[in-house]
Design a protein around this motif. Structure first.
Motif, PDB file in Angstrom:
ATOM      1  N   VAL A  77       0.846  -1.192   0.000  1.00  0.00           N
ATOM      2  CA  VAL A  77       0.000   0.000   0.000  1.00  0.00           C
ATOM      3  C   VAL A  77       0.886   1.249   0.000  1.00  0.00           C
ATOM      4  O   VAL A  77       1.869   1.319   0.732  1.00  0.00           O
ATOM      5  CB  VAL A  77      -0.929   0.017   1.233  1.00  0.00           C
ATOM      6  N   GLU A  78       0.508   2.220  -0.819  1.00  0.00           N
ATOM      7  CA  GLU A  78       1.203   3.505  -0.841  1.00  0.00           C
ATOM      8  C   GLU A  78       0.339   4.615  -0.242  1.00  0.00           C
ATOM      9  O   GLU A  78       0.843   5.547   0.374  1.00  0.00           O
ATOM     10  CB  GLU A  78       1.589   3.882  -2.275  1.00  0.00           C
ATOM     11  N   GLU A  79      -0.973   4.508  -0.445  1.00  0.00           N
ATOM     12  CA  GLU A  79      -1.926   5.439   0.154  1.00  0.00           C
ATOM     13  C   GLU A  79      -3.280   4.754   0.244  1.00  0.00           C
ATOM     14  O   GLU A  79      -3.513   3.726  -0.392  1.00  0.00           O
ATOM     15  CB  GLU A  79      -2.023   6.744  -0.648  1.00  0.00           C
ATOM     16  N   ARG A  80      -4.148   5.314   1.051  1.00  0.00           N
ATOM     17  CA  ARG A  80      -5.469   4.732   1.243  1.00  0.00           C
ATOM     18  C   ARG A  80      -6.481   5.836   1.484  1.00  0.00           C
ATOM     19  O   ARG A  80      -6.117   6.977   1.766  1.00  0.00           O
ATOM     20  CB  ARG A  80      -5.492   3.710   2.395  1.00  0.00           C
ATOM     21  N   ARG A  81      -7.786   5.497   1.367  1.00  0.00           N
ATOM     22  CA  ARG A  81      -8.855   6.463   1.600  1.00  0.00           C
ATOM     23  C   ARG A  81      -9.524   6.179   2.948  1.00  0.00           C
ATOM     24  O   ARG A  81      -9.860   5.034   3.242  1.00  0.00           O
ATOM     25  CB  ARG A  81      -9.906   6.379   0.490  1.00  0.00           C
ATOM     26  N   HIS A  82      -9.716   7.241   3.726  1.00  0.00           N
ATOM     27  CA  HIS A  82     -10.432   7.132   4.990  1.00  0.00           C
ATOM     28  C   HIS A  82     -11.723   7.945   4.914  1.00  0.00           C
ATOM     29  O   HIS A  82     -11.717   9.102   4.471  1.00  0.00           O
ATOM     30  CB  HIS A  82      -9.574   7.638   6.145  1.00  0.00           C
ATOM     31  N   ALA A  83     -12.821   7.344   5.336  1.00  0.00           N
ATOM     32  CA  ALA A  83     -14.127   7.992   5.269  1.00  0.00           C
ATOM     33  C   ALA A  83     -14.266   9.069   6.328  1.00  0.00           C
ATOM     34  O   ALA A  83     -13.798   8.926   7.463  1.00  0.00           O
ATOM     35  CB  ALA A  83     -15.231   6.949   5.431  1.00  0.00           C
ATOM     36  N   GLY A  84     -14.938  10.149   5.950  1.00  0.00           N
ATOM     37  CA  GLY A  84     -15.277  11.205   6.890  1.00  0.00           C
ATOM     38  C   GLY A  84     -16.568  10.876   7.609  1.00  0.00           C
ATOM     39  O   GLY A  84     -17.201   9.837   7.369  1.00  0.00           O
ATOM     40  N   GLU A  85     -16.982  11.774   8.474  1.00  0.00           N
ATOM     41  CA  GLU A  85     -18.161  11.524   9.312  1.00  0.00           C
ATOM     42  C   GLU A  85     -19.402  11.224   8.492  1.00  0.00           C
ATOM     43  O   GLU A  85     -20.197  10.351   8.845  1.00  0.00           O
ATOM     44  CB  GLU A  85     -18.405  12.737  10.219  1.00  0.00           C
ATOM     45  N   ALA A  86     -19.605  11.944   7.403  1.00  0.00           N
ATOM     46  CA  ALA A  86     -20.808  11.766   6.587  1.00  0.00           C
ATOM     47  C   ALA A  86     -20.716  10.577   5.634  1.00  0.00           C
ATOM     48  O   ALA A  86     -21.734  10.163   5.060  1.00  0.00           O
ATOM     49  CB  ALA A  86     -21.095  13.037   5.798  1.00  0.00           C
ATOM     50  N   GLU A  87     -19.519  10.029   5.475  1.00  0.00           N
ATOM     51  CA  GLU A  87     -19.323   8.922   4.535  1.00  0.00           C
ATOM     52  C   GLU A  87     -19.534   7.599   5.269  1.00  0.00           C
ATOM     53  O   GLU A  87     -18.610   6.839   5.539  1.00  0.00           O
ATOM     54  CB  GLU A  87     -17.935   9.008   3.902  1.00  0.00           C
ATOM     55  N   THR A  88     -20.783   7.324   5.579  1.00  0.00           N
ATOM     56  CA  THR A  88     -21.142   6.111   6.297  1.00  0.00           C
ATOM     57  C   THR A  88     -21.161   4.924   5.342  1.00  0.00           C
ATOM     58  O   THR A  88     -21.104   5.086   4.115  1.00  0.00           O
ATOM     59  CB  THR A  88     -22.526   6.262   6.934  1.00  0.00           C
ATOM     60  N   VAL A  89     -21.270   3.719   5.906  1.00  0.00           N
ATOM     61  CA  VAL A  89     -21.403   2.525   5.070  1.00  0.00           C
ATOM     62  C   VAL A  89     -22.585   2.678   4.129  1.00  0.00           C
ATOM     63  O   VAL A  89     -22.487   2.397   2.920  1.00  0.00           O
ATOM     64  CB  VAL A  89     -21.575   1.262   5.946  1.00  0.00           C
ATOM     65  N   VAL A  90     -23.710   3.158   4.658  1.00  0.00           N
ATOM     66  CA  VAL A  90     -24.917   3.318   3.846  1.00  0.00           C
ATOM     67  C   VAL A  90     -24.734   4.412   2.799  1.00  0.00           C
ATOM     68  O   VAL A  90     -25.088   4.228   1.618  1.00  0.00           O
ATOM     69  CB  VAL A  90     -26.136   3.602   4.744  1.00  0.00           C
ATOM     70  N   ALA A  91     -24.198   5.559   3.187  1.00  0.00           N
ATOM     71  CA  ALA A  91     -24.035   6.672   2.250  1.00  0.00           C
ATOM     72  C   ALA A  91     -23.111   6.303   1.093  1.00  0.00           C
ATOM     73  O   ALA A  91     -23.389   6.622  -0.077  1.00  0.00           O
ATOM     74  CB  ALA A  91     -23.500   7.898   2.985  1.00  0.00           C
ATOM     75  N   MET A  92     -22.012   5.621   1.397  1.00  0.00           N
ATOM     76  CA  MET A  92     -21.096   5.212   0.329  1.00  0.00           C
ATOM     77  C   MET A  92     -21.753   4.172  -0.569  1.00  0.00           C
ATOM     78  O   MET A  92     -21.572   4.186  -1.797  1.00  0.00           O
ATOM     79  CB  MET A  92     -19.796   4.676   0.932  1.00  0.00           C
ATOM     80  N   ALA A  93     -22.518   3.259   0.027  1.00  0.00           N
ATOM     81  CA  ALA A  93     -23.216   2.236  -0.758  1.00  0.00           C
ATOM     82  C   ALA A  93     -24.216   2.875  -1.711  1.00  0.00           C
ATOM     83  O   ALA A  93     -24.338   2.479  -2.883  1.00  0.00           O
ATOM     84  CB  ALA A  93     -23.917   1.257   0.173  1.00  0.00           C
ATOM     85  N   VAL A  94     -24.941   3.870  -1.224  1.00  0.00           N
ATOM     86  CA  VAL A  94     -25.925   4.562  -2.063  1.00  0.00           C
ATOM     87  C   VAL A  94     -25.236   5.249  -3.240  1.00  0.00           C
ATOM     88  O   VAL A  94     -25.698   5.165  -4.386  1.00  0.00           O
ATOM     89  CB  VAL A  94     -26.717   5.592  -1.227  1.00  0.00           C
ATOM     90  N   ALA A  95     -24.116   5.926  -2.979  1.00  0.00           N
ATOM     91  CA  ALA A  95     -23.404   6.624  -4.047  1.00  0.00           C
ATOM     92  C   ALA A  95     -22.919   5.655  -5.125  1.00  0.00           C
ATOM     93  O   ALA A  95     -23.062   5.917  -6.328  1.00  0.00           O
ATOM     94  CB  ALA A  95     -22.219   7.396  -3.460  1.00  0.00           C
ATOM     95  N   ALA A  96     -22.372   4.522  -4.702  1.00  0.00           N
ATOM     96  CA  ALA A  96     -21.906   3.520  -5.669  1.00  0.00           C
ATOM     97  C   ALA A  96     -23.075   2.926  -6.440  1.00  0.00           C
ATOM     98  O   ALA A  96     -22.996   2.709  -7.661  1.00  0.00           O
ATOM     99  CB  ALA A  96     -21.127   2.426  -4.949  1.00  0.00           C
ATOM    100  N   ALA A  97     -24.179   2.652  -5.743  1.00  0.00           N
ATOM    101  CA  ALA A  97     -25.353   2.062  -6.384  1.00  0.00           C
ATOM    102  C   ALA A  97     -25.957   3.000  -7.423  1.00  0.00           C
ATOM    103  O   ALA A  97     -26.386   2.560  -8.501  1.00  0.00           O
ATOM    104  CB  ALA A  97     -26.389   1.703  -5.328  1.00  0.00           C
ATOM    105  N   LYS A  98     -25.983   4.283  -7.125  1.00  0.00           N
ATOM    106  CA  LYS A  98     -26.535   5.245  -8.082  1.00  0.00           C
ATOM    107  C   LYS A  98     -25.737   5.246  -9.382  1.00  0.00           C
ATOM    108  O   LYS A  98     -26.306   5.335 -10.476  1.00  0.00           O
ATOM    109  CB  LYS A  98     -26.563   6.643  -7.463  1.00  0.00           C
ATOM    110  N   GLU A  99     -24.424   5.139  -9.263  1.00  0.00           N
ATOM    111  CA  GLU A  99     -23.601   5.096 -10.475  1.00  0.00           C
ATOM    112  C   GLU A  99     -23.867   3.821 -11.271  1.00  0.00           C
ATOM    113  O   GLU A  99     -23.950   3.855 -12.503  1.00  0.00           O
ATOM    114  CB  GLU A  99     -22.121   5.187 -10.123  1.00  0.00           C
ATOM    115  N   ALA A 100     -24.004   2.692 -10.567  1.00  0.00           N
ATOM    116  CA  ALA A 100     -24.279   1.427 -11.256  1.00  0.00           C
ATOM    117  C   ALA A 100     -25.620   1.486 -11.975  1.00  0.00           C
ATOM    118  O   ALA A 100     -25.759   1.035 -13.122  1.00  0.00           O
ATOM    119  CB  ALA A 100     -24.259   0.276 -10.258  1.00  0.00           C
ATOM    120  N   LEU A 101     -26.626   2.042 -11.314  1.00  0.00           N
ATOM    121  CA  LEU A 101     -27.956   2.151 -11.932  1.00  0.00           C
ATOM    122  C   LEU A 101     -27.936   3.099 -13.120  1.00  0.00           C
ATOM    123  O   LEU A 101     -28.574   2.838 -14.145  1.00  0.00           O
ATOM    124  CB  LEU A 101     -28.970   2.623 -10.886  1.00  0.00           C
TER     125      LEU A 101
END
Length: 317
Positions: A45-69
């Motif tokens: 690993v050289e770098e990684r992403r850490h979620a902020g307070e608003a980036e919950t499991v559900v919120a990130m899932a919704v964002a990814a799902a919207k792109e897939a749809l």
């Protein structure tokens, strides 16, 4: 939605969400009491992403799902089932999938979580394929979403610099021809304590060396079984997308396939280990860079806590 059995399934759309905050090896190393070079050499690993307070499991899932749809467009039809592969919800109830479905407006969809940790997305994809083939559903959203930083200590060199956050999603729909092939999967619960949440600390603990030995010695036959069930040899594949656990593990698994021309995903270099999200995030990245094209046969392979594993060949959307 009424449905009927079908000959096969396919991925109609892919989506991904990567948290905004990028954490360098220098920053992670300082907290873990190691050097940046130690992380890159031992893990890759050289770098990684850490979620902020608003980036919950559900919120990130919704964002990814919207792109897939959105990518699926008219092929999306309706969503009958939402499957959320995750092991990092803040509590066991309520499940995350129902919340994702509600935000997306899939108010009548069945929704449930699948906790197979790092192999979760591959397990969920196999469930989606079976549901549609059986006629139980016509459109299944399969999402891997994780906030692993909630469950690891940044001071633990075995987990803190490695695990990260993110989400990716796939919309699975019926197909006249199989484009998601039969899964090869299983588990070895006798070694489940190698990766577990400590009751004492509340953090995930991992016996890295034993996990490495298990992965590199016991799982080659699983990958070959998945290829056989798709009617392919490893050399027929365009790409190999394993769980992004460790670059040394990824390379050992690639070598065991004896297919030197395989494009091999190494998303963990810039994303870290995102557990159930790692396989779809890595596939999404390969496609974004043009390293795989629509119709290319790709071997997906998840493995990790449980100890669980699942592999299947899919044709890239």
């Amino acid at each position: 939605m009424a449905a009927s059995p079908c000959a096969g399934t396919r991925i109609a759309g892919l989506g991904a969400y990567r948290p905004v905050t990028v954490v360098s090896n220098e920053a992670a190393a300082q907290k873990a009491g190691v050097t940046a070079e130690w992380i890159s050499t031992r893990v890759g690993v050289e770098e990684r992403r850490h979620a902020g307070e608003a980036e919950t499991v559900v919120a990130m899932a919704v964002a990814a799902a919207k792109e897939a749809l959105a990518e699926a467009g008219p092929a999306a039809g309706g969503v009958d089932v939402v499957l959320l592969a995750t092991c990092s919800m803040p509590s066991p109830m309520p499940n995350g999938a129902a919340s994702v479905a509600a935000v997306l407006g899939c108010t009548a969809a069945a929704a449930f979580d699948i906790n197979s940790a790092c192999s979760g997305f591959c397990h969920a994809l196999a469930v989606a394929d079976s549901l549609i083939r059986a006629g139980t559903a016509r459109g299944v959203l399969v999402i891997g979403s994780e906030r692993m930083t909630d469950w690891v200590s940044p001071k633990d060199r075995n987990t803190g610099p490695i695990f990260a956050d993110g989400a990716a999603a796939a919309l699975v729909v019926p197909s006249a021809e199989p484009m998601i092939f039969p899964v090869a999967w299983g588990s070895d619960g006798s070694q489940a304590d190698l990766i577990a949440i400590s009751r004492a600390s509340g953090h995930m603990e991992m016996t890295g060396r034993k996990v490495f030995r298990w992965t590199t010695s016991a799982l080659a036959t699983v990958m070959r079984a998945a290829c056989e069930r798709a009617g392919l040899d490893p050399g027929d594949l365009r790409a190999f997308v394993p769980h992004q656990a460790n670059l040394r593990i990824v390379e050992a698994l690639r070598q065991s396939l004896a297919a030197p021309d395989l494009v091999t995903a190494t998303d963990l270099v810039s994303a870290g280990n995102t557990c159930a999200a790692s396989v779809p995030l890595a596939l999404h990245a390969l496609r974004e860079r043009g390293e795989v094209s629509s119709g290319d046969p790709v071997l997906l392979f998840g493995f990790g806590a449980g100890l669980s594993y699942a592999a299947q060949v899919v044709l890239c959307p």
